[in-house]
Every structure is written in C-alpha cells, then in structure tokens.
Design a protein around this motif. Sequence first.
Motif, mmCIF file in Angstrom:
data_model
loop_
_atom_site.group_PDB
_atom_site.id
_atom_site.type_symbol
_atom_site.label_atom_id
_atom_site.label_comp_id
_atom_site.label_asym_id
_atom_site.label_seq_id
_atom_site.Cartn_x
_atom_site.Cartn_y
_atom_site.Cartn_z
ATOM 1 N N LEU A 49 1.423 -0.677 0.224
ATOM 2 C CA LEU A 49 0.120 0.367 0.245
ATOM 3 C C LEU A 49 0.905 1.088 0.055
ATOM 4 O O LEU A 49 1.420 1.158 0.210
ATOM 5 N N ALA A 50 0.615 1.902 -1.248
ATOM 6 C CA ALA A 50 1.325 3.421 -1.089
ATOM 7 C C ALA A 50 -0.096 5.058 -1.129
ATOM 8 O O ALA A 50 -0.616 4.429 -1.480
ATOM 9 N N SER A 87 2.320 -4.483 3.294
ATOM 10 C CA SER A 87 3.830 -3.494 3.452
ATOM 11 C C SER A 87 3.037 -2.307 3.499
ATOM 12 O O SER A 87 2.582 -1.793 1.565
ATOM 13 N N ILE A 88 3.226 -1.111 4.077
ATOM 14 C CA ILE A 88 2.696 0.109 3.413
ATOM 15 C C ILE A 88 3.270 1.472 4.065
ATOM 16 O O ILE A 88 4.119 1.257 4.649
ATOM 17 N N ALA A 89 3.547 1.854 2.795
ATOM 18 C CA ALA A 89 4.457 2.645 2.819
ATOM 19 C C ALA A 89 3.886 4.345 3.396
ATOM 20 O O ALA A 89 2.684 4.928 2.327
ATOM 21 N N VAL A 90 4.632 4.651 4.429
ATOM 22 C CA VAL A 90 3.911 5.763 5.034
ATOM 23 C C VAL A 90 4.853 7.039 3.939
ATOM 24 O O VAL A 90 5.909 6.789 4.405
ATOM 25 N N PRO A 91 4.327 8.150 3.504
ATOM 26 C CA PRO A 91 4.760 9.083 3.268
ATOM 27 C C PRO A 91 5.081 10.110 4.353
ATOM 28 O O PRO A 91 4.845 10.373 5.277
ATOM 29 N N ALA A 97 10.823 1.459 10.310
ATOM 30 C CA ALA A 97 9.612 1.173 9.598
ATOM 31 C C ALA A 97 8.907 0.364 11.002
ATOM 32 O O ALA A 97 10.197 0.532 12.359
ATOM 33 N N MET A 98 7.970 -0.617 11.277
ATOM 34 C CA MET A 98 7.663 -0.671 12.547
ATOM 35 C C MET A 98 6.580 -2.016 11.797
ATOM 36 O O MET A 98 5.639 -2.324 10.728
ATOM 37 N N GLU A 99 7.077 -2.960 12.395
ATOM 38 C CA GLU A 99 6.120 -4.675 12.255
ATOM 39 C C GLU A 99 5.047 -4.134 13.362
ATOM 40 O O GLU A 99 5.415 -4.527 13.571
ATOM 41 N N ASN A 100 3.863 -4.847 12.892
ATOM 42 C CA ASN A 100 2.280 -4.760 13.234
ATOM 43 C C ASN A 100 2.050 -6.059 13.443
ATOM 44 O O ASN A 100 2.307 -7.265 12.592
ATOM 45 N N ILE A 104 4.040 -4.327 8.085
ATOM 46 C CA ILE A 104 4.446 -3.952 8.423
ATOM 47 C C ILE A 104 4.733 -2.027 7.666
ATOM 48 O O ILE A 104 4.801 -2.332 6.925
ATOM 49 N N THR A 105 4.954 -1.213 8.503
ATOM 50 C CA THR A 105 4.382 0.010 7.889
ATOM 51 C C THR A 105 6.013 0.325 7.858
ATOM 52 O O THR A 105 6.983 0.140 8.927
ATOM 53 N N TYR A 106 6.713 1.389 6.421
ATOM 54 C CA TYR A 106 7.622 1.511 5.744
ATOM 55 C C TYR A 106 7.775 3.368 6.092
ATOM 56 O O TYR A 106 7.274 3.057 5.139
ATOM 57 N N ASN A 107 9.093 3.475 6.383
ATOM 58 C CA ASN A 107 9.351 5.228 5.732
ATOM 59 C C ASN A 107 9.015 4.854 4.333
ATOM 60 O O ASN A 107 9.720 4.214 3.787
#
Length: 141
Positions: A49-50, A87-91, A97-100, A104-107
């Motif tokens: 996701l982005a 895999s979530i690309a956080v703007p 990053a943080m695993e949930n 998993i959220t990433y910069n």
Amino acid sequence: MPVATQVVNGAVTITKFRPSPPMPSYLVELTAGDWARSQPQRRRWARHLAARGREQDGKTALANAKQILADYDDYFGYRYPLPKLDSIAVPGGFGGAMENWGAITYNDQLLLLSETSTVADHRRCSASRRTKWRISGMAIW
C-alpha cells in the motif's frame, strides 16, 4: 485482517474486516488515508500500500516480499500464519519501519522505487527491507 464487506456511498466507504486472531493491543495497525494497493497475481494476501499515485513504485518491494515470505516458509518449515501481510509505505515522517500483526509500515523513502531511482536508492531500500524482515520475521513466526 481481510475485508469482510465494503460499502461505498459517494465519498464515504465503510469497511468491515474479518475477526483478527488474538494479539497484543500494541501490534494493532490502523492506517488511514488515500491509499492505493498493488498485489501479486499469486499469494494475493501479500500486498503493498502507498499513497495514491505511488503504488506502482512498490513493485520491487512486493516482489521481494513474495520471495522473503517463501524463504521464511522454507526456513521455519510452515507457512506464514496470518491471512495477509501488508507492506505500507507511509509518506515521510518517521525514520525506519514498524512491524505489526499482518502489516509492516515503512517510511516511503525506504520502500518505494520509481523508474528514476538510482542504484544507490535500490541498495538503500534493499538493505532496509532485509534488515526489517530479519527482525520482524523472527517476531511474527
């Protein structure tokens, strides 16, 4: 978790999810925004996701996720236990990053590669994902 129902009414979308397996509350991931996703033809539960308009820049990350999940399945001797992994690309914003549970959220700078990305960008993203997957993989499996 996977979507159970989704109803679109104009600009409002109501999404209900299937029940989650028991988990510690600090592993719950809730992400809101104007997201777009891409997913492989097989293993549809692995998604990327982005922010809308950048979803195609996650193709490399999605291909890597597919291979890493297969490698972990082989290494641990059983398949990934959850029904999905995002895999979530956080703007911008946070460093790393943080695993949930199931996500998993990433910069976004650590996950997304465009057609104009340099070799250095590819190396940075690859090293960041490998390190994160090694750490979070042990926790999830």
